[in-house]
Design an enzyme around this catalytic site. Structure first.
Site: not given
Ligand code: BGC
Length: 677
Positions: A238-239
């Site tokens: 994920t960011d």
């Protein structure tokens, strides 16, 4: 030790080691590997001592190894990605990739959170400086060698932010509404090409939703497209905090998300256990994700003896010289009336210098988001000039009567500038800087403006008042020397714009309607990409809008002439075919210099709407005065393709095409017909 634990044996094949280690993991340990655990570990995962699995460590970012994620170390600050893109030099981005990979290794990390390859949809995007271009072809051609360079050091590159993350306003909650063709043809194209050609080991999912679904649980983007269609073998992370608004754990698991950063939210062990026990995902799906994570750990040498790994190095003279060279090659000469530049050091007595940017340093802790690399030193433009002219020319900061005046203007990494988390409000310089330019130009016969910024700047209100404009971007730790070298002609500028510079914001595609639904989003934060595939120069060409400076534009201190063009064949049959375009180029001026031969394709007839021209090839060539060379530009048939929504795939239709050959998207000197099929 490795005899009974083959995964530790660095002489054994990686897949076998992965299979072995996977077979030893308990269910709980598998869950542990899917996220970082512990609030102090925001860039690294927790070790699993029982099996000797060390902590897996990431670091930002696109300009080199960022201070905040490398144990507060100072590292080489390379020019911004947009500046690398302006070099149009594949070999250079490869060298930068190698150097960045070495720096990552030297700080003991395994993943570089770069490159950012999102497409410049709006000139207001605060992160334009961290990305390459408005054009997917240029983006992929330069990102491929960069990724290869990083990974040759056995450091994982991480392509980000996947996908359609094209603005910072509401970046954690906006919803990019993009039709299928546009999504693939513009916003996914570079991701696909880099996956196919450079095999990146990791990808970062975006904060935003794409067509209603967050990037980190977007099964269409991750599992179906990236993994199943393109064959991506690496891990998706994920960011940072991107999974926070997502509701279900299994949504992310089934979509293909393998690593939640910076700590477990959807992937808390309890939540995973519950979803698993309730049958929301299978062990097979789980194993696939864990296998991907282990594979990247193995690829980066996490379990290998140090002597088996490439050696790291950082802050070497070699890297600093490379940073300077890259900054020089990225600089774009936009205007040079009466050949004011290069300045002749022997014939000048006084230079006056103006503007706060002459003293600005950009490499600071946390300044510039993921690009916050703090270098051991950073040469400001003023320092670069002082060193260059010492003992020969007098420099007067702010002086009025001089032979020539240089004004340094631009943006910086504060909110509203070139910055993560916010977009710009305007494409113009602030009033103070505009008045300064005008005042200096009024007081001097000859004025040079050096623009230090990472995104397009409108210049209509002042450009007629000055003789020369040099787009310097953010040039990294050696920027000041690079700028001085270009201003005084030690280096002949050869950069070309990777972005269209519009005259007015309303000329650009995301802003033509002025309707918030196109930017920055409607009341529901939906951003409608109504302009479709007409992004960047595709839009300006289609709508016949005169830009301030077109995509691909950049002047030189010398002049070039394009001679004849020959195609190696006039017909391409299959999408795997390639042809080469031989173009004669002569340096007709008095200085050595480099030109970029740019090839655009025009499709005469198509069952779908197509842009008037699209970049399909380029080659940079360096020539001595008077030298002629035949430059060979390779074109692949697959780069002539469009995304066909009836087949959900790329296609090249049989028919006639034309190559348009020139040194910007609007300066076409030659053309040649050919056909496909
Ligand atoms: C940025 C990423 C970055 C990450 C880790 C995020 O806010 O969008 O580009 O890599 O933080 O610092």
């Amino acid at each position: 030790m490795s005899a009974d634990r083959p995964y530790l044996d660095d002489g054994t094949q990686i897949e076998a080691r992965v299979t072995d280690l996977l077979s030893r993991l308990t269910l709980k340990e598998k869950f542990r590997l899917l996220a970082s655990h512990g609030r102090h570990r925001i860039y690294v995962t927790a070790p699993i001592k029982r099996l000797g699995i060390p902590s897996f460590k990431t670091t930002d970012g696109p300009l080199g190894v960022a201070m905040h994620s490398s144990g507060f170390k100072k590292n080489t600050r390379f020019p911004a990605t947009v500046s690398l893109a302006a070099s149009w030099n594949r070999e250079l981005t490869h060298q930068v990739g190698v150097a960045m990979g070495k720096e990552v290794r030297a700080v003991g990390r395994h993943v570089l959170l770069a490159p950012g390859i999102n497409i410049a949809r709006t000139p207001l995007n605060g992160r334009t400086f961290e990305y390459f271009s408005e054009d997917p072809y240029l983006t992929k051609e330069l990102a491929i060698p960069l990724v290869k360079g990083v990974q040759e050091q056995r450091i994982a590159a991480c392509l980000k932010h996947y996908a359609a993350n094209n603005q910072e306003t509401d970046r954690r909650s906006s919803d990019s509404i993009v039709d299928e063709r546009t999504l693939h043809e513009i916003y996914l194209r570079a991701f696909r090409a880099v996956v196919l050609e450079a095999d990146p080991w990791s990808v970062m999912s975006c904060y935003n939703k794409v067509n209603g679904v967050y990037g980190s649980e977007n099964k269409y983007l991750l599992r179906e497209t990236l993994m199943d269609k393109w064959g991506f073998n690496g891990l998706v992370m994920t960011d940072w905090f991107a999974s926070r608004p997502i509701e279900t754990t299994e949504g992310c698991i089934n979509a293909g998300l393998g690593l939640e950063m910076p700590w477990a939210m959807r992937y808390k062990t309890k939540a995973l256990e519950q979803a698993f026990n309730e049958g929301h995902f299978t062990e097979e799906t789980l194993d696939d994700l864990v296998r991907r994570n282990l594979r990247v750990m193995m690829l980066t040498g996490l379990f290998d003896r140090p002597e088996k790994l490439p050696e790291g190095s950082r802050n070497t003279t070699e890297h600093q010289v490379l940073a300077r060279r890259a900054a020089e090659e990225g600089m774009v000469l936009l205007k040079n009336d009466r050949n004011l530049l290069p300045l002749d050091i022997e014939n000048l007595k006084r230079i006056s210098v103006h503007g706060k940017h002459m003293r600005l340093k950009f490499g600071r802790l946390l300044k510039g988001g993921s690009s916050a690399v703090k270098p051991p030193h950073e040469i400001t433009p003023l320092e670069g000039l002082e060193k260059k002219v010492r003992g020969k020319v007098k420099l007067f900061p702010g002086d009025t009567f001089a032979d020539v005046a240089i004004v340094f203007v631009g943006l910086d990494h504060s909110k509203g500038g070139d910055s993560e988390s916010s977009d710009r409000n305007s494409i113009h310089l602030d009033e103070e800087q505009v008045s300064l330019i005008k005042k200096v130009a009024e007081d001097h016969l000859r004025t040079v403006v050096c623009v230090i910024a990472g995104s397009p700047i409108a210049m209509d209100e002042w450009i007629e008042d000055v003789e020369a404009v040099l787009m310097c971007w953010y040039g990294g730790m050696e920027a000041g020397h690079a700028i001085a070298n270009v201003l005084f002609g030690d280096v002949n500028p050869s950069g070309k714009l990777p972005l269209t510079f519009p005259k007015n914001l309303s000329d650009s595609p995301a802003h033509s309607t002025g309707n918030p639904r196109n930017f920055p989003g409607d009341e529901e934060k939906k951003v409608f990409y109504d302009e479709g595939i007409f992004v960047g120069y595709r839009w300006f060409d289609e709508k016949n809008i005169e830009p301030l400076f077109p995509f691909g534009f950049g002047k030189s201190y010398t002049s070039f002439e394009f001679g004849e063009v020959h195609l190696s064949k006039s017909n391409l049959r299959k999408s795997e075919d390639t042809l080469s375009i031989e173009v004669g180029v002569t340096n007709t001026g008095d200085l050595e210099g480099a030109e970029v031969v740019q090839v655009y394709a025009h499709d005469f007839q198509s069952s779908v709407e197509r842009p008037p021209r699209e970049l399909v090839g380029f080659e940079k060539v360096n020539l001595r005065p008077g030298e002629s060379r035949s430059v060979s530009v390779l074109v692949k048939a697959e780069d002539l393709a469009f995304y066909d929504v009836t087949k959900h795939d790329w296609t090249v239709e049989p028919g006639d095409f034309k190559f348009l050959i020139g040194n910007s998207s609007r300066d076409i000197h030659l053309d040649a017909d050919f056909s496909f099929g």
